[in-house]
Structures are given as C-alpha cells and as structure tokens.
Enzyme design. Structure first.
Site, PDB file in Angstrom:
ATOM      1  N   GLY A  12      17.813 113.313  75.100  1.00  0.00           N
ATOM      2  CA  GLY A  12      19.074 113.868  74.614  1.00  0.00           C
ATOM      3  C   GLY A  12      19.189 115.370  74.757  1.00  0.00           C
ATOM      4  N   SER A  13      18.733 115.906  75.885  1.00  0.00           N
ATOM      5  CA  SER A  13      18.806 117.367  76.036  1.00  0.00           C
ATOM      6  C   SER A  13      20.266 117.825  76.074  1.00  0.00           C
ATOM      7  CB  SER A  13      18.046 117.838  77.278  1.00  0.00           C
ATOM      8  OG  SER A  13      18.834 117.722  78.434  1.00  0.00           O
ATOM      9  N   ASN A  14      21.145 117.016  76.646  1.00  0.00           N
ATOM     10  CA  ASN A  14      22.555 117.394  76.619  1.00  0.00           C
ATOM     11  C   ASN A  14      23.124 117.293  75.199  1.00  0.00           C
ATOM     12  OD1 ASN A  14      23.773 118.343  79.118  1.00  0.00           O
ATOM     13  ND2 ASN A  14      23.033 116.411  79.997  1.00  0.00           N
ATOM     14  N   MET A  90      22.040 105.103  78.825  1.00  0.00           N
ATOM     15  CA  MET A  90      21.684 104.367  80.038  1.00  0.00           C
ATOM     16  C   MET A  90      22.210 102.940  80.042  1.00  0.00           C
ATOM     17  SD  MET A  90      20.317 106.750  81.721  1.00  0.00           S
ATOM     18  CE  MET A  90      19.496 105.952  83.107  1.00  0.00           C
ATOM     19  N   LEU A  93      29.373 100.848  79.868  1.00  0.00           N
ATOM     20  CA  LEU A  93      30.267 100.487  78.765  1.00  0.00           C
ATOM     21  C   LEU A  93      31.128  99.304  79.188  1.00  0.00           C
ATOM     22  CD1 LEU A  93      31.505 103.959  77.470  1.00  0.00           C
ATOM     23  CD2 LEU A  93      29.360 102.765  77.011  1.00  0.00           C
ATOM     24  N   HIS A 109      27.299 113.915  84.797  1.00  0.00           N
ATOM     25  CA  HIS A 109      26.527 113.335  85.905  1.00  0.00           C
ATOM     26  C   HIS A 109      25.912 114.469  86.720  1.00  0.00           C
ATOM     27  CE1 HIS A 109      25.449 110.210  88.789  1.00  0.00           C
ATOM     28  NE2 HIS A 109      25.754 111.092  89.717  1.00  0.00           N
ATOM     29  N   ASP A 145      30.841 106.320  87.246  1.00  0.00           N
ATOM     30  CA  ASP A 145      30.864 107.732  87.659  1.00  0.00           C
ATOM     31  C   ASP A 145      32.145 108.074  88.414  1.00  0.00           C
ATOM     32  OD1 ASP A 145      28.342 108.025  86.524  1.00  0.00           O
ATOM     33  OD2 ASP A 145      27.318 107.506  88.385  1.00  0.00           O
TER      34      ASP A 145
END
Lengths: 203, 203
Positions: A12-14, A90, A93, A109, A145
C-alpha cells in the site's frame, strides 16, 4: 468533508502517499474513512491500523466475485465513502461494483496507458525498449486499465536502468500523481469530453 | 561519407529537417544520396530538386509491391545508400525490402509507440485522452510500427489542444528527433539488447 475509501492487497505505498497528502492538506477537505484489503496479511492494512485509520480485511472466502464485492460495497457505503481509490488492489471489480460508484472509482497504473496494460507494466515497458514511460491515474470502468485518464506523469527510461530501478522511479511519480488526481476529482472543477479530462474553465 | 536514401510520399517536412541537419553538420559526415517518392506529385520531391538533390519518382504503375520495391532497392543500391530514412512514405515495405537493408531502415511515428500505431496517431492519442504523447524513431521490421526504438521524445497534450495543434507540436519534436536518431545510428556507437537501444559504453 470528502470521504475516501482505499482498497489494497499489498504494502500500500500509494495508500501511504495518499494518507500523507490528506494529513498535509495537499488533498484538501478529505479524510480516509476506511481501508479495506482482500488479504488479511497485507502490510498496508497493518500500516493503516498503526495510523489509527479504520482498516479491515474482507477476504474472498471462496465466494463469487460479485458476492465478495457486495460486502465491500456495503462497507464503503456504511462509511459514507464518496471516492474509492484502488491502491494495489489485485482483484478485478465486478460490474456491480463499478455501477455502485459511477465515475467515483480511481486506479493508478505504472505505465502511460494505453501502453502496457495489465500486470508487470514496468517490465513490459523495459523489455519493449521504450525510452519514455510513466504512470496513469484513471477512472475505473468495465475494461481493464481503460477508463478516462485524469493525470499522467512521464518517466525517462535510462540506459543504466533495470526493471527494478525503473519501477522505483515510476513509483515516486505515482505517489505525486495519485494525490494530485484525487484532489482534482474531489474539487469537481473538471469535465469529461469523450474520454478527455478537461478543466471546467476550458471552453 | 555516409549516404542517406530518403523515401517520401508527401510534403516531406521530416526530409527537409534531415536535409537541414546534414547541411549544418548536426548529422556529421553524411550526405543525402537520393530522394525517392512513390508519387510524382509529392511536394517533397520538388523541394528536393530545388535543393539540388538527386530526386526521382518511382511510381507503382500497377505493379505488385515486391516488384515496385525491387526497383526502389536497385535505385538505392545504385546510389550506394547505407541508411534508408522513411519520411512520410505511405506504403508498407515488402519483406524483401527490409531484408535488403537489415537494421538500416528508419521510420518516425507521431506517437510514443507501442501506443497508437498506424494512421492518424495524433488524433488517436487526442481522442483517447492521453496527457503525454510524442514521437518515436525506430528501426523498421516486418511488423507495422514495431521495430526497436532508437529515440522517443514526449509532448504534453494541453487542455486547449485540438488534433491539429497537437500534431503541430509533435511534428516540431519529430524534426529534432529524426536527425538525432540518424546521427546516433550512423555513429555506430550503440548496441541493441533484446529490443533495447543502448549506448555502446554501457555494460
């Protein structure tokens, strides 16, 4: 006060960059209402707890995608989330998820879409031999994407790069781009013309 | 002295930029040996004549692609061409053409490949809503807009852009990129690793 819901599966770095941007006011008038992981072991979930945020795992438990998604949707709605941010989530949906938050789900992305969709975009770009790549924040639609692009930032590929060093530099740009894109969307001062994201002041 | 062969079908603005770069020494130790158009009416052919360059039309005259290409190959060889530069040449090359000049045919494309191959790349990019596009100089191989990338330059898409203004700014970058890429290839100080273009000094 805008309420963000974060979905993640990994470190979860973002998510952490978004949390920092909320705390510092770079994403104004917003709070992180809930952090959800499909994996209980995701380090990002522990990091959310440490920051005192609402954080829960909603695991698949062999349910079908739509059924699993319904629980996530219900949890997001219970926390009055008005913008969903995928941050290394990951799982695809279900259409029902996307319809529950129309034009209110963002993803990031690690390439300049439409180039290199899917997994391992940084390695795809490296191996293709591009000299310019980057990252893309976009609305999520039913295709992978694919949704309208809110923000892109470019990154030069260097002769000395390997896929790891390239991915690291792209990630630095992701951390800047995602918060800026969230602030833009929350501000509401934009419109989508076709697929083009435009400031509202533009004719 | 390196000998360039230029193939064009239209006004040849990239050809003119190359000719200027040869004249000014930005492409060192090179001359344009021959300019060939598949269309006698191409304005780029007239411009080549005005500059005192060898310039001829080799029209299709209902011949098959391979047969037409053989005449072009023979003409390039007769002028001792060692690098072929496509500059708005609106025909696909036959496999025999590509094999006659292995890794010695360059093309320029008005997008950051692999995004937006084919015709009207600038409009494709505009309509997709990308915020970063650009141009790509690449070796020509048997697949359309596919060979190893020598140089890419990026261009921001502005909210005020239309496809025409965007194409104009990309073209400015094409004129810089193509000459630089030609100079790089003629210098010989590079190697291709997989699809990656690398300076020869790199490990």
């Amino acid at each position: 006060m805008h309420k963000l819901g974060i979905l993640l599966s990994g470190r979860g770095s973002n998510f952490l960059a978004i949390a920092d941007a909320v705390a510092s006011g770079r994403i104004p008038d917003a709070q992180i209402a809930i952090v959800i992981s499909n994996l209980a072991a995701a380090p990002g979930l522990a990091a959310a707890c440490e920051r005192g945020l609402n954080a829960i795992a909603i695991e698949t438990n062999r349910r079908k995608r739509a059924e699993h998604d319904q629980e996530i949707i219900a949890t997001l709605k219970a926390h009055n989330v008005d913008l969903v941010c995928l941050a290394g989530y990951m799982r695809l949906l279900s259409p029902g998820f996307i319809q529950a938050f129309p034009q209110r789900i963002l993803n990031i992305h690690p390439s300049l879409l439409p180039a290199f969709p899917g997994l391992d975009a940084q390695t795809q770009a490296f191996e293709y031999g591009v000299q310019v790549t980057g990252c893309t924040v976009h609305f999520v639609d039913e295709q992978l994407d694919h949704g309208a692009i809110i923000l892109q930032r470019s990154v030069s590929v260097l002769p000395t790069d390997d896929p790891h060093t390239l991915a690291t530099r792209i990630l630095d740009q992701e951390h800047i781009a995602y918060s800026e894109a969230i602030a833009r969307v929350l501000s509401g001062t934009y419109r989508i013309v076709g697929r083009r994201y435009l400031p509202k002041s533009q004719p």
